[in-house]
Design a protein around this motif. Structure first.
Motif, PDB file in Angstrom:
ATOM      1  N   SER A 280      30.271 -10.402 -91.367  1.00  0.00           N
ATOM      2  CA  SER A 280      30.776 -10.927 -92.632  1.00  0.00           C
ATOM      3  C   SER A 280      32.233 -11.331 -92.474  1.00  0.00           C
ATOM      4  O   SER A 280      33.058 -10.530 -92.035  1.00  0.00           O
ATOM      5  N   PRO A 281      32.572 -12.559 -92.845  1.00  0.00           N
ATOM      6  CA  PRO A 281      33.958 -12.988 -92.706  1.00  0.00           C
ATOM      7  C   PRO A 281      34.933 -12.186 -93.576  1.00  0.00           C
ATOM      8  O   PRO A 281      36.118 -12.126 -93.274  1.00  0.00           O
ATOM      9  N   LEU A 282      34.426 -11.537 -94.608  1.00  0.00           N
ATOM     10  CA  LEU A 282      35.291 -10.767 -95.504  1.00  0.00           C
ATOM     11  C   LEU A 282      35.477  -9.323 -95.049  1.00  0.00           C
ATOM     12  O   LEU A 282      36.425  -8.657 -95.463  1.00  0.00           O
ATOM     13  N   LEU A 283      34.562  -8.813 -94.219  1.00  0.00           N
ATOM     14  CA  LEU A 283      34.555  -7.388 -93.914  1.00  0.00           C
ATOM     15  C   LEU A 283      34.760  -7.050 -92.441  1.00  0.00           C
ATOM     16  O   LEU A 283      34.769  -5.875 -92.084  1.00  0.00           O
ATOM     17  N   THR A 284      34.914  -8.035 -91.587  1.00  0.00           N
ATOM     18  CA  THR A 284      34.952  -7.825 -90.142  1.00  0.00           C
ATOM     19  C   THR A 284      35.897  -6.704 -89.717  1.00  0.00           C
ATOM     20  O   THR A 284      35.525  -5.824 -88.943  1.00  0.00           O
ATOM     21  N   ALA A 285      37.104  -6.702 -90.220  1.00  0.00           N
ATOM     22  CA  ALA A 285      38.118  -5.737 -89.786  1.00  0.00           C
ATOM     23  C   ALA A 285      37.767  -4.297 -90.162  1.00  0.00           C
ATOM     24  O   ALA A 285      38.246  -3.354 -89.535  1.00  0.00           O
ATOM     25  N   PHE A 286      36.934  -4.123 -91.167  1.00  0.00           N
ATOM     26  CA  PHE A 286      36.629  -2.784 -91.673  1.00  0.00           C
ATOM     27  C   PHE A 286      35.151  -2.437 -91.558  1.00  0.00           C
ATOM     28  O   PHE A 286      34.657  -1.551 -92.251  1.00  0.00           O
ATOM     29  N   ALA A 287      34.427  -3.124 -90.686  1.00  0.00           N
ATOM     30  CA  ALA A 287      32.967  -3.013 -90.625  1.00  0.00           C
ATOM     31  C   ALA A 287      32.475  -1.580 -90.426  1.00  0.00           C
ATOM     32  O   ALA A 287      31.556  -1.145 -91.126  1.00  0.00           O
ATOM     33  N   GLY A 288      33.041  -0.844 -89.484  1.00  0.00           N
ATOM     34  CA  GLY A 288      32.587   0.525 -89.237  1.00  0.00           C
ATOM     35  C   GLY A 288      32.771   1.415 -90.448  1.00  0.00           C
ATOM     36  O   GLY A 288      31.857   2.139 -90.852  1.00  0.00           O
TER      37      GLY A 288
ATOM     38  N   SER B 212      28.126  -7.199-106.387  1.00  0.00           N
ATOM     39  CA  SER B 212      27.970  -8.516-107.011  1.00  0.00           C
ATOM     40  C   SER B 212      29.160  -9.426-106.708  1.00  0.00           C
ATOM     41  O   SER B 212      28.977 -10.614-106.411  1.00  0.00           O
ATOM     42  N   ILE B 213      30.355  -8.873-106.778  1.00  0.00           N
ATOM     43  CA  ILE B 213      31.551  -9.653-106.451  1.00  0.00           C
ATOM     44  C   ILE B 213      31.500 -10.099-104.996  1.00  0.00           C
ATOM     45  O   ILE B 213      31.796 -11.257-104.667  1.00  0.00           O
ATOM     46  N   TYR B 214      31.093  -9.213-104.109  1.00  0.00           N
ATOM     47  CA  TYR B 214      30.972  -9.552-102.687  1.00  0.00           C
ATOM     48  C   TYR B 214      29.992 -10.713-102.494  1.00  0.00           C
ATOM     49  O   TYR B 214      30.294 -11.691-101.796  1.00  0.00           O
ATOM     50  N   ILE B 215      28.828 -10.628-103.117  1.00  0.00           N
ATOM     51  CA  ILE B 215      27.837 -11.700-102.982  1.00  0.00           C
ATOM     52  C   ILE B 215      28.381 -13.003-103.545  1.00  0.00           C
ATOM     53  O   ILE B 215      28.218 -14.076-102.940  1.00  0.00           O
ATOM     54  N   PHE B 216      29.028 -12.938-104.700  1.00  0.00           N
ATOM     55  CA  PHE B 216      29.615 -14.139-105.295  1.00  0.00           C
ATOM     56  C   PHE B 216      30.629 -14.775-104.345  1.00  0.00           C
ATOM     57  O   PHE B 216      30.623 -15.993-104.138  1.00  0.00           O
ATOM     58  N   LEU B 217      31.491 -13.958-103.754  1.00  0.00           N
ATOM     59  CA  LEU B 217      32.500 -14.480-102.826  1.00  0.00           C
ATOM     60  C   LEU B 217      31.847 -15.086-101.579  1.00  0.00           C
ATOM     61  O   LEU B 217      32.265 -16.156-101.113  1.00  0.00           O
ATOM     62  N   ILE B 218      30.851 -14.423-101.043  1.00  0.00           N
ATOM     63  CA  ILE B 218      30.142 -14.942 -99.867  1.00  0.00           C
ATOM     64  C   ILE B 218      29.487 -16.288-100.201  1.00  0.00           C
ATOM     65  O   ILE B 218      29.571 -17.246 -99.434  1.00  0.00           O
ATOM     66  N   LEU B 219      28.825 -16.352-101.348  1.00  0.00           N
ATOM     67  CA  LEU B 219      28.127 -17.583-101.726  1.00  0.00           C
ATOM     68  C   LEU B 219      29.081 -18.754-101.953  1.00  0.00           C
ATOM     69  O   LEU B 219      28.744 -19.890-101.646  1.00  0.00           O
ATOM     70  N   ASN B 220      30.251 -18.456-102.505  1.00  0.00           N
ATOM     71  CA  ASN B 220      31.139 -19.541-102.917  1.00  0.00           C
ATOM     72  C   ASN B 220      32.294 -19.844-101.964  1.00  0.00           C
ATOM     73  O   ASN B 220      32.855 -20.932-102.030  1.00  0.00           O
ATOM     74  N   TYR B 221      32.653 -18.893-101.118  1.00  0.00           N
ATOM     75  CA  TYR B 221      33.855 -19.094-100.315  1.00  0.00           C
ATOM     76  C   TYR B 221      33.676 -18.836 -98.822  1.00  0.00           C
ATOM     77  O   TYR B 221      34.645 -18.892 -98.078  1.00  0.00           O
ATOM     78  N   SER B 222      32.480 -18.550 -98.387  1.00  0.00           N
ATOM     79  CA  SER B 222      32.280 -18.229 -96.978  1.00  0.00           C
ATOM     80  C   SER B 222      31.470 -19.322 -96.287  1.00  0.00           C
ATOM     81  O   SER B 222      30.440 -19.760 -96.807  1.00  0.00           O
ATOM     82  N   PRO B 223      31.922 -19.744 -95.103  1.00  0.00           N
ATOM     83  CA  PRO B 223      31.149 -20.749 -94.366  1.00  0.00           C
ATOM     84  C   PRO B 223      29.872 -20.146 -93.752  1.00  0.00           C
ATOM     85  O   PRO B 223      28.931 -20.855 -93.440  1.00  0.00           O
ATOM     86  N   TYR B 224      29.856 -18.829 -93.603  1.00  0.00           N
ATOM     87  CA  TYR B 224      28.722 -18.141 -92.995  1.00  0.00           C
ATOM     88  C   TYR B 224      28.220 -17.083 -93.966  1.00  0.00           C
ATOM     89  O   TYR B 224      28.999 -16.328 -94.537  1.00  0.00           O
ATOM     90  N   VAL B 225      26.915 -17.029 -94.172  1.00  0.00           N
ATOM     91  CA  VAL B 225      26.320 -16.066 -95.088  1.00  0.00           C
ATOM     92  C   VAL B 225      25.502 -15.061 -94.276  1.00  0.00           C
ATOM     93  O   VAL B 225      24.376 -15.346 -93.887  1.00  0.00           O
ATOM     94  N   PRO B 226      26.092 -13.888 -93.993  1.00  0.00           N
ATOM     95  CA  PRO B 226      25.375 -12.878 -93.213  1.00  0.00           C
ATOM     96  C   PRO B 226      24.315 -12.178 -94.060  1.00  0.00           C
ATOM     97  O   PRO B 226      24.379 -12.218 -95.283  1.00  0.00           O
ATOM     98  N   CYS B 227      23.384 -11.526 -93.409  1.00  0.00           N
ATOM     99  CA  CYS B 227      22.360 -10.758 -94.121  1.00  0.00           C
ATOM    100  C   CYS B 227      22.492  -9.298 -93.733  1.00  0.00           C
ATOM    101  O   CYS B 227      22.213  -8.932 -92.599  1.00  0.00           O
ATOM    102  N   SER B 228      22.924  -8.459 -94.652  1.00  0.00           N
ATOM    103  CA  SER B 228      23.107  -7.049 -94.315  1.00  0.00           C
ATOM    104  C   SER B 228      22.302  -6.126 -95.222  1.00  0.00           C
ATOM    105  O   SER B 228      22.572  -4.952 -95.301  1.00  0.00           O
TER     106      SER B 228
END
Length: 181
Positions: free
Chosen positions: A63-71, A109-125
């Motif tokens: 996820s482009p929003l969560l990469t740094a904190f994934a673990g 919900s906010i995370y999904i909204f941000l992924i849908l509207n502002y992310s070039p890549y939509v991961p499936c987790s």
């Protein structure tokens, strides 16, 4: 005529008490049902993630929003889902569990909204049945659970006048803290 009038007043008072008791029962059943739905949702989601935790962690890292904190996030989400399920299981902690359910579902919900509207890549987790949903369907699913938790909180808090005041203040405080600009 006076006896009939007194009988009518007594019957009306008894009917009013029956309606009030019935309303309280309906509220209690609704709150309990909502709690069980959240327990089912969170335990199912946590178990799905735990059965393939390595893959879940990799997907969170993508996820482009969560990469740094994934673990940290992968462990925290599963832990939060299980802790909230325990809180919802007991009457004394149910209200706290409902507030945490509301918070988690708003964050998801906010995370999904941000992924849908502002992310070039939509991961499936997501795991299990939720994995088969599209992201827009998942967002609407989450919004439905946000509404469900809000209704359950309202029903619990509405039993007490001071509770309604606290509930209103909390909603206002959340609105101030997270404005929808």
């Amino acid at each position: 005529f006076a006896n009939n009038r007194n009988l009518l007043i007594v019957n009306f008072t008894a009917l009013k008490k029956i309606i009030m008791v019935t309303n309280e029962r309906i509220k209690a059943i609704t709150v309990t049902a909502a709690s069980y739905l959240f327990i089912l949702l969170f335990v199912y989601a946590a178990v799905s993630k735990l059965t393939d935790f390595h893959n879940f962690r990799i997907q969170v890292a993508q996820s482009p929003l969560l990469t740094a904190f994934a673990g940290f996030i992968a462990v925290s989400v599963v832990a939060a889902e299980l802790i909230v399920s325990v809180l919802l299981s007991f009457d004394k902690t149910r209200l706290l569990g409902l507030y945490w359910s509301f918070s988690l579902m708003v964050m998801f919900s906010i995370y999904i909204f941000l992924i849908l509207n502002y992310s070039p890549y939509v991961p499936c987790s997501c795991g299990g049945i939720l994995e088969d949903m599209g992201w827009k369907e998942h967002l609407w699913f989450n919004i439905g659970f946000v509404v469900l938790s809000g209704v359950a909180i309202f029903l619990v808090e509405s039993r007490h006048t001071d509770g309604m005041l606290k509930f209103s203040f909390r909603i206002f405080a959340a609105w101030i803290a997270f404005p929808s600009s």
